[in-house]
Design a protein around this motif. Structure first.
Motif, mmCIF file in Angstrom:
data_model
loop_
_atom_site.group_PDB
_atom_site.id
_atom_site.type_symbol
_atom_site.label_atom_id
_atom_site.label_comp_id
_atom_site.label_asym_id
_atom_site.label_seq_id
_atom_site.Cartn_x
_atom_site.Cartn_y
_atom_site.Cartn_z
ATOM 1 N N CYS A 207 -68.334 -18.037 3.357
ATOM 2 C CA CYS A 207 -68.992 -18.180 4.666
ATOM 3 C C CYS A 207 -68.212 -19.034 5.659
ATOM 4 O O CYS A 207 -67.754 -20.136 5.338
ATOM 5 N N GLN A 244 -79.579 -23.640 9.743
ATOM 6 C CA GLN A 244 -78.855 -22.846 8.735
ATOM 7 C C GLN A 244 -79.449 -23.070 7.363
ATOM 8 O O GLN A 244 -79.385 -22.216 6.494
ATOM 9 N N GLN A 308 -77.939 -13.452 -2.117
ATOM 10 C CA GLN A 308 -76.481 -13.212 -1.995
ATOM 11 C C GLN A 308 -75.906 -12.404 -3.151
ATOM 12 O O GLN A 308 -75.157 -11.480 -2.921
ATOM 13 N N ARG A 320 -72.959 -21.086 -4.740
ATOM 14 C CA ARG A 320 -74.362 -21.102 -4.306
ATOM 15 C C ARG A 320 -75.176 -22.187 -5.017
ATOM 16 O O ARG A 320 -76.270 -22.523 -4.609
HETATM 17 FE FE1 SF4 Z 1 -73.126 -19.981 5.189
HETATM 18 FE FE2 SF4 Z 1 -75.776 -20.151 4.815
HETATM 19 FE FE3 SF4 Z 1 -74.056 -20.837 2.823
HETATM 20 FE FE4 SF4 Z 1 -74.314 -22.409 5.041
HETATM 21 S S1 SF4 Z 1 -75.902 -21.959 3.472
HETATM 22 S S2 SF4 Z 1 -72.390 -21.792 4.035
HETATM 23 S S3 SF4 Z 1 -74.615 -20.846 6.634
HETATM 24 S S4 SF4 Z 1 -74.372 -18.772 3.729
#
Ligand code: SF4
Ligand code: 5AD
Length: 481
Positions: A207, A244, A308, A320
Motif C-alpha cells: 500500500c 484510514q 485483503q 496485515r
Molecule cells: Fe494502506 Fe489501509 Fe494498510 Fe494503511 S491500513 S497501509 S491505508 S491498506
C-alpha cells in the motif's frame, strides 16, 4: 467560518498573518479581489470544476477545496470546460493514475482554446516525486500542483498561481499540522463525512497510502464534536467518521481516547440520527468497540472490515498482522454480538507469490463470513512499497482466472445475503431521486443496502419506513409505509 464583520477587519495592505486559519482568510479575501477582477475583464462569472478520484477521504478533501472556491467567488459547474479545473488524484492503484493522465490530455486541448483556463492538480498522486517529474516534463501546461498535507492552503496557492506565469509546486513530505475552521461545501445537505484522523502507520506491504498521506494523527475530540454539532444545526442527520484506520483513533492525542469512547461522545449529539465510520483494520478492532456498536441506537449496522487475502502466508507477506483464523474468529464474534450487522470487505488478488490455492483460502473466508459486499481488486505494483520488489511467478492469466473465480463467489454470497430482509420493514435515509426512473427515490438502510421505492424529491434527507418488497441482488425495490 468568519462572520461578515470579521472579513471587514482583514486589511490586505498589511502583511499576511502567520497564524492559521486567519492567514487563509486573508488569502481568501485577496483571491476574491483577483476573481472579481478576472470576472470583470471577461464580463461573466468565473467558473470552476472539481474532479475527484479515489476514496471518501479525497471526496471530503474536495468538499473543502470547493468550499474555498465558492468563498472566493467561483461558480461551481460540473464541466471540465470551466475556467479553473482541479483534479484531486488517487494513486492507490495504477489505473487511477492513468485516468488522470488521460484527462490531462483532454483538458490541454481545451486550454489551448481558452488562455484564461487554469489547471490544478492535488491529492495522493502528487506526493510521488516521479509523478511531479513527469508532469513537469510532459504536462507543463499545468498551473498549480499541491499535495495531501497542504490543501488548507488552497486560497494562498491560488493567489500565487494567479500572480505567476510559471507552474506553482508546493508539496510537503509530511505534517503534524491540522488546520480547523475553514469553509467546506457539502455534496449532500443531510449527510456528511467528518475527518477524525489523517494518515496511516500500518505500512501494509502493497500500500502506498502511508507514503502519500503521512503519519497517523488524530483530530482533537472537541473539534470533531463541535463540527458535528454545527453540521446537525445545519440539517445533517448522518455522519461518516473518516480515517484510514479509525480503530487506532486517539492513540497519539495528548489525552489519549479510544475510538469507542469517541463514538459514545458522538452518540450524545442531539438531532444526529445515524453514525457510520470507515475504515476499520481487523487487527485493531476492540471488544469495547463491538459492545459500543451493539448498544448504540445511532451507529449503523454495517462494518467494513478489509480482509485483503485469506491465506495466512499471504497476510503475513502483506504485513496485515492477523491470521486467517484470527480474522474468522473476529467476524464470528461480531456476528454473534450484533446478528443484524452487514459486513463488507476489500480483497486483493494477485499479490506477489499468491497461488490458486491461496485464493481458494480467500474464497473459503468469503463463504464463511458471508459478506454483503466485497470490493475486489487486482494487485497493482506501487513503486516504493516493500511488495514492489517481491518476485511474482504467477502469470497475469492465472491472476485473472483467480480473480474471476473469487468474484463469482462474492456475487453469489452477496446476492443471498442481501436478500435476507425481503418482506421486512426498515428505515431508510432517502438520498436522491433515481437517475433512471424519476418516479422512484433511493434510500440507504442502516446496513448500507440501497432501496429504490416510489416517492418524490420532498422525501430527500428524511428517514422513512420502507417495506423491502423484492431483492435484486445488491439492492431492493420497496414501498413507503
Ligand atoms: Fe494502506 Fe489501509 Fe494498510 Fe494503511 S491500513 S497501509 S491505508 S491498506
Ligand atoms: N493494489 C491493489 N489494491 C490495493 N489496495 C490498496 N493498495 C493496493 C494495491 N497496491 C486496495 C486495498 C484497500 C483498498 C482501499 O484498496 O484492498 O483496502
Amino acid at each position: 467560518m468568519l462572520k461578515a464583520t470579521d472579513w471587514d477587519k482583514i486589511d490586505l495592505n498589511l502583511a499576511p498573518p502567520i497564524e492559521e486559519p486567519m492567514r487563509q482568510y486573508y488569502f481568501m479575501k485577496k483571491a476574491r479581489e483577483i476573481v472579481a477582477e478576472e470576472s470583470r475583464k471577461l464580463g461573466r462569472r468565473l467558473t470552476a470544476d472539481g474532479e475527484t478520484f479515489g476514496c471518501q477521504m479525497n471526496a471530503k478533501d474536495s468538499e473543502k477545496l470547493i468550499g474555498i472556491l465558492e468563498e472566493i467567488g467561483f461558480e461551481m459547474i460540473d464541466d471540465e470546460s470551466a475556467d479553473l479545473v482541479f483534479y484531486n488524484t488517487c494513486t492507490v492503484r495504477d489505473n487511477a493514475n492513468q485516468r488522470v493522465y488521460g484527462r490531462l490530455g483532454l483538458v490541454h486541448s481545451m486550454k489551448k482554446k481558452n488562455p484564461h483556463k487554469r489547471i490544478a492538480l492535488c491529492g495522493c498522486m502528487m506526493q510521488e516525486p516521479t509523478v511531479i517529474e513527469k508532469i513537469q516534463k510532459s504536462y507543463s501546461f499545468v498551473d498549480l500542483i499541491f499535495g495531501t498535507h497542504n490543501i488548507y492552503k488552497f486560497a494562498e496557492l491560488l493567489v500565487a498561481m494567479y500572480s505567476s506565469d510559471r507552474m506553482i509546486i508546493d508539496i510537503w513530505k509530511d505534517t503534524d499540522k491540522i488546520v480547523e475552521d475553514l469553509p467546506a461545501q457539502r455534496k449532500y445537505p443531510f449527510k456528511s463525512g467528518v475527518n477524525i484522523m489523517y494518515g496511516c502507520n500500518n505500512f501494509c506491504s502493497y500500500c502506498i497510502v502511508p507514503y502519500v498521506r503521512g503519519r497517523e494523527r488524530s483530530r482533537n475530540p472537541k473539534d470533531i464534536i463541535r463540527e458535528i454539532e454545527c453540521l446537525v444545526d445545519d440539517g445533517v442527520v448522518e455522519v461518516m467518521l473518516l480515517g484510514q484506520n479509525v480503530n487506532s483513533y486517539g492513540k497519539t492525542l495528548d489525552e489519549p481516547m479510544s475510538f469507542a469512547e469517541l463514538l459514545q461522545e458522538v452518540e450524545k449529539i442531539e438531532g444526529l440520527e445515524r453514525i457510520r465510520f470507515m475504515t476499520s483494520h481487523p487487527k485493531d478492532l476492540s471488544d469495547e468497540l463491538i459492545q459500543v456498536m451493539k448498544h448504540s441506537r445511532k451507529i449503523c449496522r454495517h462494518l467494513h472490515l478489509p480482509l485483503q487475502a485469506g491465506a495466512t502466508r499471504i497476510l503475513t507477506a502483506m504485513n496485515r498482522r492477523y491470521t486467517k483464523e484470527q480474522y474468522l474468529e473476529l467476524a464470528q464474534k461480531i456476528r454473534r454480538e450484533i446478528p443484524d450487522i452487514s459486513l463488507t470487505t476489500d480483497i486483493i488478488v494477485g499479490f506477489p507469490g499468491e497461488t490458486a490455492e491461496d485464493v481458494d483460502e480467500t474464497i473459503e473466508v468469503v463463504k464463511a463470513v458471508e459478506y454483503d459486499n466485497a470490493f475486489t481488486f487486482i494487485y497493482s505494483k506501487r513503486t516504493g512499497t516493500p511488495a514492489a520488489t517481491m518476485p511474482n511467478p504467477t502469470t497475469d492469466e492465472e491472476i485473472k482466472e483467480n480473480f474471476d473465480r473469487l468474484l463469482k463467489v462474492v456475487q453469489e454470497t452477496a446476492r443471498k445475503r442481501v436478500g435476507r430482509l425481503t418482506g421486512e420493514v426498515h428505515s431508510a435515509l432517502v438520498e436522491e431521486c433515481n437517475e433512471h426512473d424519476n418516479t422512484l427515490v433511493s434510500g440507504r438502510l442502516s446496513n448500507n443496502t440501497i432501496v429504490h421505492f416510489p416517492g418524490d424529491a420532498s422525501l430527500i434527507g428524511k428517514i422513512v419506513e420502507v417495506r423491502l418488497v423484492e431483492s435484486h441482488g445488491f439492492y431492493y425495490i420497496g414501498e413507503l409505509q
